[in-house]
Structures are given as structure tokens and as C-alpha cells.
Design an enzyme around this catalytic site. Sequence first.
Site, PDB file in Angstrom:
ATOM      1  N   GLY A 170       0.826  -1.208   0.000  1.00 25.70           N
ATOM      2  CA  GLY A 170       0.000   0.000   0.000  1.00 25.70           C
ATOM      3  C   GLY A 170       0.855   1.250   0.000  1.00 25.70           C
ATOM      4  O   GLY A 170       1.993   1.270  -0.491  1.00 25.70           O
ATOM      5  N   GLY A 171       0.300   2.290   0.612  1.00 22.84           N
ATOM      6  CA  GLY A 171       0.999   3.571   0.647  1.00 22.84           C
ATOM      7  C   GLY A 171       2.352   3.474   1.319  1.00 22.84           C
ATOM      8  O   GLY A 171       3.237   4.306   1.093  1.00 22.84           O
ATOM      9  N   GLY A 404      21.428  13.962 -30.398  1.00 24.19           N
ATOM     10  CA  GLY A 404      20.985  14.433 -29.077  1.00 24.19           C
ATOM     11  C   GLY A 404      21.582  13.611 -27.960  1.00 24.19           C
ATOM     12  O   GLY A 404      21.852  14.123 -26.863  1.00 24.19           O
ATOM     13  N   ALA A 405      21.803  12.321 -28.241  1.00 28.11           N
ATOM     14  CA  ALA A 405      22.361  11.463 -27.189  1.00 28.11           C
ATOM     15  C   ALA A 405      23.808  11.856 -26.882  1.00 28.11           C
ATOM     16  O   ALA A 405      24.254  11.748 -25.742  1.00 28.11           O
ATOM     17  CB  ALA A 405      22.271  10.002 -27.603  1.00 28.11           C
TER      18      ALA A 405
HETATM   19  C1  HXC Z   1      -2.941  -4.700  12.008  1.00 25.12           C
HETATM   20  C2  HXC Z   1      -1.866  -6.494  11.113  1.00 25.12           C
HETATM   21  C3  HXC Z   1      -1.726  -5.827   9.885  1.00 25.12           C
HETATM   22  C4  HXC Z   1      -2.243  -4.514   9.786  1.00 25.12           C
HETATM   23  C5  HXC Z   1      -0.830  -7.750   9.701  1.00 25.12           C
HETATM   24  N1  HXC Z   1      -1.311  -7.678  10.953  1.00 25.12           N
HETATM   25  N2  HXC Z   1      -1.073  -6.631   9.021  1.00 25.12           N
HETATM   26  N3  HXC Z   1      -2.470  -5.940  12.160  1.00 25.12           N
HETATM   27  N4  HXC Z   1      -2.848  -3.988  10.870  1.00 25.12           N
HETATM   28  N5  HXC Z   1      -2.137  -3.813   8.678  1.00 25.12           N
HETATM   29  C6  HXC Z   1      -1.244  -8.703  11.981  1.00 25.12           C
HETATM   30  C7  HXC Z   1      -2.130  -9.890  11.692  1.00 25.12           C
HETATM   31  O1  HXC Z   1      -3.434  -9.642  12.124  1.00 25.12           O
HETATM   32  C8  HXC Z   1      -1.454 -10.968  12.514  1.00 25.12           C
HETATM   33  O2  HXC Z   1      -1.808 -10.779  13.850  1.00 25.12           O
HETATM   34  C9  HXC Z   1       0.017 -10.610  12.405  1.00 25.12           C
HETATM   35  O3  HXC Z   1       0.056  -9.240  12.018  1.00 25.12           O
HETATM   36  C10 HXC Z   1       0.745 -11.404  11.370  1.00 25.12           C
HETATM   37  O4  HXC Z   1       0.015 -11.337  10.153  1.00 25.12           O
HETATM   38  P1  HXC Z   1      -0.334 -12.648   9.297  1.00 25.12           P
HETATM   39  O5  HXC Z   1      -1.427 -12.271   8.397  1.00 25.12           O
HETATM   40  O6  HXC Z   1      -0.562 -13.808  10.220  1.00 25.12           O
HETATM   41  O7  HXC Z   1       1.041 -12.879   8.526  1.00 25.12           O
HETATM   42  P2  HXC Z   1       1.244 -13.392   7.049  1.00 25.12           P
HETATM   43  O8  HXC Z   1       0.381 -14.589   6.802  1.00 25.12           O
HETATM   44  O9  HXC Z   1       2.716 -13.565   6.895  1.00 25.12           O
HETATM   45  O10 HXC Z   1       0.733 -12.226   6.105  1.00 25.12           O
HETATM   46  C11 HXC Z   1       1.374 -10.977   6.111  1.00 25.12           C
HETATM   47  C12 HXC Z   1       0.543  -9.931   5.323  1.00 25.12           C
HETATM   48  C13 HXC Z   1      -0.916  -9.923   5.820  1.00 25.12           C
HETATM   49  C14 HXC Z   1       0.587 -10.326   3.834  1.00 25.12           C
HETATM   50  C15 HXC Z   1       1.233  -8.610   5.482  1.00 25.12           C
HETATM   51  O11 HXC Z   1      -0.881  -9.798   7.235  1.00 25.12           O
HETATM   52  C16 HXC Z   1      -1.712  -8.790   5.265  1.00 25.12           C
HETATM   53  O12 HXC Z   1      -2.157  -8.881   4.131  1.00 25.12           O
HETATM   54  N6  HXC Z   1      -1.890  -7.765   6.083  1.00 25.12           N
HETATM   55  C17 HXC Z   1      -2.674  -6.622   5.700  1.00 25.12           C
HETATM   56  C18 HXC Z   1      -1.953  -5.817   4.675  1.00 25.12           C
HETATM   57  C19 HXC Z   1      -2.703  -4.552   4.343  1.00 25.12           C
HETATM   58  O13 HXC Z   1      -3.673  -4.582   3.612  1.00 25.12           O
HETATM   59  N7  HXC Z   1      -2.315  -3.464   5.037  1.00 25.12           N
HETATM   60  C20 HXC Z   1      -2.924  -2.210   4.911  1.00 25.12           C
HETATM   61  C21 HXC Z   1      -2.338  -1.612   3.655  1.00 25.12           C
HETATM   62  S1  HXC Z   1      -2.995  -0.032   3.388  1.00 25.12           S
HETATM   63  P3  HXC Z   1      -2.170 -12.000  14.823  1.00 25.12           P
HETATM   64  O14 HXC Z   1      -2.377 -11.362  16.163  1.00 25.12           O
HETATM   65  O15 HXC Z   1      -3.392 -12.633  14.276  1.00 25.12           O
HETATM   66  O16 HXC Z   1      -1.007 -12.887  14.739  1.00 25.12           O
HETATM   67  C22 HXC Z   1      -1.845   0.917   3.989  1.00 25.12           C
HETATM   68  C23 HXC Z   1      -2.210   2.333   3.848  1.00 25.12           C
HETATM   69  C24 HXC Z   1      -1.002   3.165   4.001  1.00 25.12           C
HETATM   70  O17 HXC Z   1      -0.866   0.519   4.453  1.00 25.12           O
HETATM   71  C25 HXC Z   1      -1.369   4.483   3.435  1.00 25.12           C
HETATM   72  C26 HXC Z   1      -0.233   5.416   3.548  1.00 25.12           C
HETATM   73  C27 HXC Z   1      -0.483   6.629   2.707  1.00 25.12           C
END
Ligand code: HXC
Length: 517
Positions: A170-171, A404-405
Site C-alpha cells: 500500500g501507501g 541528441g544522445a
Molecule cells: C494490524 C496487522 C496488519 C495490519 C498484519 N497484521 N497486518 N495488524 N494492521 N495492517 C497482523 C495480523 O493480524 C497478525 O496478527 C500478524 O500481524 C501477522 O500477520 P499474518 O497475516 O498472520 O502474517 P502473514 O500470513 O505472513 O501475512 C502478512 C501480510 C498480511 C501479507 C502482510 O498480514 C496482510 O495482508 N496484512 C494486511 C496488509 C494490508 O492490507 N495493510 C494495509 C495496507 S494499506 P495475529 O495477532 O493474528 O497474529 C496501507 C495504507 C497506508 O498501508 C497508506 C499510507 C499513505
Amino acid sequence: MDRKRIEALHRRREAVSLGGGTERIERQHAQGKFTARERMGMLFDEGTFQEIGTFVDTRAQDFGLAGREVPADAVVTGYGRVDGRLVYAFSQDFTTMGGSLGEMHAQKICRVMDLALQNGCPFVGINDSGGARIQEGVDALNGYGEIFRRNTKASGIIPQISVIAGPCAGGASYSPALTDLVMMVDGSARMFITGPQVIKAVTGEEVDDQFLGGATAHARKSGVAHMTYADEPSLFGELRWMLGLLPSNNRERTPRVDGIAPAADATELVDIMPELPNKGYNVEEVIERIVDAGSFLQIHPEFASNAVVGLGRLDGRTIGIVANQPRFLAGCLDIDSSDKIARHVRFCDAFNIPVVTLVDTPGYLPGIGQEHGGIIRHGAKVLYAYAEADVPKVSVVLRKAYGGAYLAMCSRSLGADISFAWPTAEIAVMGPEGACNIVFRREIAEADDPDIVRQEKIDEYREKFANPYVAAGRGFIDDVIDPVSTREEVASALESLEGKVPDVGERTQRRHGNIPM
Ligand code: HXC
């Protein structure tokens, strides 16, 4: 003193250092990944890492966080020494809530960024995170915004290097994109704005996360990653070495060491350059015979292979290298290689790294795709970067330098301080074949034997224009040199330009940060 308090401190510290606990650490290891603190250990000289913000915890209470401790708020931050020089860093702890970024996590990162900028030290970000902590909503988003702003303000003032050692989605991926160099671990790292599931829902395309945003995808296709590594120890080893090439900030000169003669024999340069002007060769073999042995570090080696850029040392002094690569697309300039070159020149300019340019390009790549993709817009970045750069600039025309290059590749007209050419150089508006087909079109068409006349005209043109002496005669080339003495000539030119580096006052006023490609 109440010794129990000291014991309690050690217990607390021990608990925090375990992050999400032994089970999750084992899971991390099973995936070939190291923990946040182990990574700090690989980055810094042994025993020098000082953690700050160790006891910071989340303030969030919603969605199951009430009363829950989030050790170090899932990020280790602090400073330490790399070969004795101070460096600041953060390292996200995936074992704790997936290394997700909440309000306090972001504040910790911002704190070390502020300290790095204030103290003029490089900043390293080690990314391994699920992105914005969902439970912390807009506080997490605000945290990213604060980090992006700091990345931008620090750009061109302190070196910023991003390590991607796990997910960076994501971001979140925009913070590394705002830094100078992105290093990814093959297999575990992945970066994307929208992941496979979102893509499937929106466009119907099916893709796995490695194909979409793994190290190979970003090193070869998108150009987001500058370097990739098979494992974390090799990444951190090279990162430490690379920091030794860079100044700590834009007010310092690069560190200087004793020079080492090139590993390969310079007399071989004569054989590396083919006799036939249209035959390719590997410009890396030329670079190896100019720079100090073992010092060349290629940046973006897999992206836009028709150009080679990197850092190295010449007689112990750090230099930036830009070269056309005749092995790929004849070394022409296209959209991607223009972006690659322009960005590297700006990076070198920001950090007082003299630029040595090796030219062998037949021109810009023709094609509808290139024109409609904005070769004018992207090609202009090369002109801008070279013309703006005020670090010492030395160019050597090895063979072709057309149109140009020729101008774009650090010509005297654009501001090269010293420009050399090999006797094999061909500096002209365009190559003999193209030029004769235009200038003598009618004469060739009306000839009894057009092929013979065309060849005669080509030979005539080659004799008259496809050499370095017309340009040297106008002073656009300072000297035509024996290829075997290239290293000595370039080293002496750089020595003569030592005084060119703008004074400290001007450097602190000006910014030359890296704009994203
Ligand atoms: C809170 C999170 C989290 C998140 C993971 N966890 N991502 N908790 N917020 N964004 C937690 C899980 O709930 C889990 O907790 C632990 O971290 C490990 O994650 P798993 O899913 O068990 O690990 P894995 O199978 O290795 O998968 C990793 C992952 C997946 C691919 C990163 O967790 C995932 O898809 N997470 C969400 C990614 C996402 O969409 N993030 C938001 C992006 S938007 P427990 O307690 O159950 O073990 C963003 C906006 C930013 O970032 C904008 C900026 C401008």
C-alpha cells in the site's frame, strides 16, 4: 538504591527484546527472515547499536487493543556505527502485530529521521510490515504522511537507504520510493500499492505476490528496486560497504582511501573494443579496467540494461559512473535508461560524488512506443541532471556519440568539465548510414548502381565525420587519449577538479534531492 528496580528494568528490557515472542521469532526464522534486532546487529558494528524508544507502546484501545502491550510498538529504532561512522535506523518488527504501523510506531521512526537530519547522518529504514495498523485508522495514515514529509525534506541532504525484507504494501511503499536506494531480499520482500486480492477484484487479473511485487519484478521491470540479494546477510554486508563510499551528508566530501590498481590489465581495452563499429561489447569490462580493483558497485544492474550506472573508487576517491552498454539495444538511450541515468546523476550531485561518463550510444531509441511513452519528457531528465550537476564531471567518448544522445551524455556543451575521446570515437549528428540516406537520397536513387554509390558515400562520411577530430578541432573534446591510459587521464582530471566542489554555505542552501523516477 533499590536493586529490585534495576532487576525490573532488565526484565522489562528482556521482554521487549522478544518482540512478539519466541514462537513468532521461530516463524520468522523459518521463513528465512531475521528479527528486527538481529537486522540491526547485521547493520551496525558489533556492540554499537543504541536503541531509543525501547519502551514506547501503543495508545490505541479499539478493536482488541485495550490493555494489550505492543512491545516497542513493533519497530526498533536507534543509532549505531558502521565502520565507526554514525548511522540512524529503524527496523520494523514483523513478530509484533505484523510490524504494522500505528501512531507511536510512526513517531519513533520520525524521531530517528529528525535526529539523522539534525546530525547529518545517513538513515536506513528496514521494512517488514503489514502496513497501516488497521486498528489505529487515521492516526496510522497520519504517521505515514509525517514519514513521507521527512523523507522528502531529507532528500539530497543525508543519504537515505531502504531495505525491504518482508511485505511493504500500500501507501507504505512510497516511503522507500522517496529514498535514494531500495535494496530487496529475494523471496521474502514484496512491494505493491494494491495486492493480488485487490487486483483480482478490480481487474480480474490473477497474480501471486512475488510475480507482482517481488525483488525480481522491481529490479527488472518497474525499476523500484536498485539491488536485490539472495539473503539478508549478503544485503547488509553490501549496504555497510556502500555506506563507506558515501559522505554522511551533503556538506561532507566522500571518504577517501588508498587507491588500488584495477584488477584487470588496461592494455586489454584495445581488444575489448571491436574493430567493427556496429559490434557490441560489454562496457563493464571497460569500467573494471578503469576503477580500483573490486570497487565497482552497480546500481540498478537488472533494469534498463542498455545503461550501466554505479559507484566505485578511482585512486581511492569515490566516483559515480554512468555508461552506455552497447551489449543491449546498442547502448541507445530510451525511456527507462534515461530515468536511470538522470536519477543517478542527481544522486551523485547531491552527495559530492564526481561523475565519470563513458559514452557509446547511437542515439535515442526510435519507435512509436518510445515517442508516445514520453521519450522527450524522460530524455530531458538526462539533460537537466547533467546540466544542473555541479560536481566534477569527466566524460570519455569511447565510440559512438551521435546527435541528441551525444549532447545528453555529459557533453562539454552541457557542462562536462573535461571531455576525452578514444581514437575510436565517432562524434557527429548521426551515423553514416542514416546520414547518407538523407543527404544523398536523390544521388543514390538515380545512380546506375545505388548500392555502390551508397557505400561510397558512407565511406566518405565515415572518413570525414565519424571520428573524434572534428569535435576535438572545435574544442568540444579536450583531448583524444590512448585507451590504455584512460584511468590515469580520468584520475588526473578529477584531481584537477578537486577545488570545484561548491563551498559549504552554498551546499547547505541548495537541495538536489532525488525525485522519484
Ligand atoms: C494490524 C496487522 C496488519 C495490519 C498484519 N497484521 N497486518 N495488524 N494492521 N495492517 C497482523 C495480523 O493480524 C497478525 O496478527 C500478524 O500481524 C501477522 O500477520 P499474518 O497475516 O498472520 O502474517 P502473514 O500470513 O505472513 O501475512 C502478512 C501480510 C498480511 C501479507 C502482510 O498480514 C496482510 O495482508 N496484512 C494486511 C496488509 C494490508 O492490507 N495493510 C494495509 C495496507 S494499506 P495475529 O495477532 O493474528 O497474529 C496501507 C495504507 C497506508 O498501508 C497508506 C499510507 C499513505
